[in-house]
Design an enzyme around this catalytic site. Structure first.
Site, mmCIF file in Angstrom:
data_model
loop_
_atom_site.group_PDB
_atom_site.id
_atom_site.type_symbol
_atom_site.label_atom_id
_atom_site.label_comp_id
_atom_site.label_asym_id
_atom_site.label_seq_id
_atom_site.Cartn_x
_atom_site.Cartn_y
_atom_site.Cartn_z
ATOM 1 C CG ASP A 78 -1.844 1.166 1.282
ATOM 2 O OD1 ASP A 78 -2.248 1.662 0.204
ATOM 3 O OD2 ASP A 78 -2.180 1.603 2.393
ATOM 4 C CD GLU A 125 -4.964 1.159 -2.533
ATOM 5 O OE1 GLU A 125 -5.858 0.445 -2.039
ATOM 6 O OE2 GLU A 125 -4.537 2.188 -2.006
ATOM 7 C CG ASP A 141 -0.865 3.179 6.252
ATOM 8 O OD1 ASP A 141 -1.400 3.662 5.240
ATOM 9 O OD2 ASP A 141 -0.727 3.803 7.315
#
Length: 163
Positions: free
Chosen positions: A4, A64, A137
């Site tokens: 991420d 992502e 996260d």
């Protein structure tokens, strides 16, 4: 491996398939200091991603995708961090897939507009954990890794049925 991306905080996770049941190997965050320059922060992210790839030797990685940002400055810095991460992963020969936040939510909950809490509950349930990974996260990186595993299974099933 799921990632991420972020400049201040980059979440990462290593998930392993064990007889088609995912197992969390490790997860955490790369945190950079805002007193450092953008360049120093990017170097730190790159160095840490390289260390993680060397340590865990992932077969595949998922990151992502940038999807939508209200703040252009945030979008630019996250894009820079994402670029460094992409570079380090590909430099080490790890195949890489990209998923939008919508795809990750859809893969874990069946609903593309799921709340963060719903995603964390699904991560906990899928991996049979006592609690969701922390911080957020890291949990997001785990969700990205699970999304990738699910997507791989779907692609394999589709290929097999098309024969």
């Amino acid at each position: 491996m799921g990632v991420d991306p972020g400049t201040a905080t980059t979440g990462w996770a290593v998930v392993e398939e064990n007889k088609k049941n995912p197992r969390l190997v490790a997860c955490g965050c790369i945190n950079t200091s805002k007193i450092n320059s953008d360049a120093e922060r990017l170097v730190e992210i790159g160095r840490d991603i390289q260390s993680l790839v060397k340590k865990f030797k992932p077969d595949e990685a998922a990151i992502e995708d940038l999807f939508f940002f209200k703040n252009l400055k945030t979008a630019v810095t996250v894009a820079q961090a994402r670029g460094v991460i992409l570079y380090e992963i590909k430099k080490n020969g790890v195949p890489l897939s990209n998923y939008t936040p919508l795809q990750v939510k859809q893969a874990l909950t069946g609903y593309g507009r799921a709340e963060k809490k719903q995603i964390q509950i699904m991560v906990k349930n899928i991996l049979k954990l006592k609690c969701a990974p922390k911080p957020d996260d890291a949990a997001d990186a785990v969700a990205i890794a699970i999304c990738h595993l699910n997507s791989r299974h779907t692609m394999l099933i589709t290929r097999h049925t098309k024969g």
